[in-house]
Write a protein that holds these residues in place. Sequence first.
Motif, PDB file in Angstrom:
ATOM      1  N   THR A  65       2.222  16.542  -3.374  1.00 39.96           N
ATOM      2  CA  THR A  65       2.264  15.092  -3.214  1.00 39.96           C
ATOM      3  C   THR A  65       2.273  14.716  -1.741  1.00 39.96           C
ATOM      4  O   THR A  65       1.599  13.765  -1.318  1.00 39.96           O
ATOM      5  N   TYR A  81       0.830  -1.202   0.000  1.00 37.57           N
ATOM      6  CA  TYR A  81       0.000   0.000   0.000  1.00 37.57           C
ATOM      7  C   TYR A  81       0.862   1.248   0.000  1.00 37.57           C
ATOM      8  O   TYR A  81       0.568   2.233  -0.705  1.00 37.57           O
ATOM      9  N   ALA A  82       1.946   1.242   0.756  1.00 36.75           N
ATOM     10  CA  ALA A  82       2.828   2.401   0.815  1.00 36.75           C
ATOM     11  C   ALA A  82       3.417   2.715  -0.556  1.00 36.75           C
ATOM     12  O   ALA A  82       3.527   3.879  -0.953  1.00 36.75           O
ATOM     13  N   SER A 132      -1.208  15.076  -0.406  1.00 30.92           N
ATOM     14  CA  SER A 132      -2.063  14.004  -0.908  1.00 30.92           C
ATOM     15  C   SER A 132      -1.831  12.700  -0.151  1.00 30.92           C
ATOM     16  O   SER A 132      -2.782  12.035   0.275  1.00 30.92           O
ATOM     17  N   ILE A 133      -0.561  12.330   0.039  1.00 31.18           N
ATOM     18  CA  ILE A 133      -0.241  11.090   0.753  1.00 31.18           C
ATOM     19  C   ILE A 133      -0.674  11.196   2.208  1.00 31.18           C
ATOM     20  O   ILE A 133      -1.223  10.247   2.789  1.00 31.18           O
ATOM     21  N   GLN A 152      -4.448  10.778   2.306  1.00 32.98           N
ATOM     22  CA  GLN A 152      -4.858   9.405   2.004  1.00 32.98           C
ATOM     23  C   GLN A 152      -4.613   8.485   3.188  1.00 32.98           C
ATOM     24  O   GLN A 152      -5.489   7.695   3.564  1.00 32.98           O
ATOM     25  N   THR A 153      -3.434   8.566   3.772  1.00 28.17           N
ATOM     26  CA  THR A 153      -3.111   7.685   4.897  1.00 28.17           C
ATOM     27  C   THR A 153      -3.915   8.053   6.142  1.00 28.17           C
ATOM     28  O   THR A 153      -4.308   7.165   6.907  1.00 28.17           O
ATOM     29  N   SER A 208       2.056   2.215  -3.347  1.00 25.38           N
ATOM     30  CA  SER A 208       1.010   2.599  -4.313  1.00 25.38           C
ATOM     31  C   SER A 208       0.559   4.044  -4.162  1.00 25.38           C
ATOM     32  O   SER A 208      -0.296   4.496  -4.927  1.00 25.38           O
ATOM     33  N   LEU A 209       1.108   4.782  -3.217  1.00 24.72           N
ATOM     34  CA  LEU A 209       0.599   6.116  -2.898  1.00 24.72           C
ATOM     35  C   LEU A 209       1.226   7.234  -3.725  1.00 24.72           C
ATOM     36  O   LEU A 209       0.821   8.394  -3.603  1.00 24.72           O
ATOM     37  N   CYS A 216       8.643  12.692  -0.988  1.00 21.91           N
ATOM     38  CA  CYS A 216       7.743  13.306  -1.966  1.00 21.91           C
ATOM     39  C   CYS A 216       8.479  14.359  -2.776  1.00 21.91           C
ATOM     40  O   CYS A 216       9.360  15.059  -2.263  1.00 21.91           O
TER      41      CYS A 216
END
Length: 396
Positions: free
Chosen positions: A224, A69-70, A227-228, A231-232, A72-73, A219
């Motif tokens: 970015t 998952y990490a 965004s990350i 999301q997390t 894919s971010l 990043c």
Amino acid sequence: MRSALRFLFLEMNFLRRTIIIIGLILTVFCGAFLSVVSVRNDLPVGIMNMLDGRWLDMTCIVEDIPLAYAKSLGATTVFGRIKGVTVDTVLRTEYGQLDTIQDSQGIEELEYSYKGYFVDYQESAKMFAAYDDTPRKGKWIDGPNQICLSQTIANHKAFTQKLTVGDSVTVGDREFEVVGIFYLTDMLDTHNSLLNYAHFYLSLDDGADVTLNEAYLTCANAQTLLSIYEQTSRARYNARSAARISEKEINRYQYDIIDDIELVKAFFLAVELLLGMIIFFILFSLMSIFYRQRKVNICRMKLLGARNSTITFIYTFITVLMILCAVMVGAALSLLFNKWYMGLCADVFGCDFSSTFNVIAPIILFFALTAVTILIFLRFHRKIRNTTVAREVRVE
């Protein structure tokens, strides 16, 4: 239709003072609402532009996140610590084994650890680029299941023989090939690396099902990073942000920089909600004024043959027309305010804070207020329908 228009113009003439006063109030609050929306959209962008110009690199630090998952971010690189592999582990070789948790002469208070990092071998060229000119034996990681050791580890007295390139090391339950031995003191003199300093680095195969107990997602820019982080955080991972700047050959880090942006957004969102409630109250008050001031005239219109739907249409149309004017003027005021506010931020922080006009916000506000108006009038429509004509005229 003609009768409806005649009633409409008559009512607008009778209510002109109320329409002007309420319209001005509605315009002010619509302008304030759209101004806050514009600032909430543009200010974080300006802050991120400021960070991009100030910081060398940015990292989102996330706890207990699956490696797949990490990756894919959308981070530039991913590295981190894995409990039992890079920390709190044992390095086993044919020459002996080394517990990464050490203490000085058996004194527990002076305990320290030889800590390592997992690195993604597909991105390792970027990570180790800053160290390409530093002395080392062998090479940096460029494939799966490889490990690079510091000379401190390779020459440790726990091993009966010094480790060298080509040896095998078992970490936890995984076996790694030693591909490089580096000098940590030389790496400490490098100040432009994405990687944190460690005593060893290792890679895993792509199919490794592991969880990074402390993941570092570097990043390319603040957008970015934001965004990350979002999301997390939405996925309920414990995340924080960090950025690095090098001043006079000294690395300095600032943590939780995204919290400032999130705080700004939350503040303006709270102001938006407050202004939205005030605008709703203004609309509701306007409907009440229309009904109470014109109750007798509503009964007269009924006597003249106006249907309930026609009466409801008249007052709904007047209100929607007010909303349209208020939103249009408010949008113009918000544009002026946003330009002034962004210019003020640019002067204060010394970087670019661009002002943009959000076309969607006024449109959404207009349709939202129109929908609220219709819902409110549906409530008053029942009262208009139940109004007793004879009683109201007799009282008058």
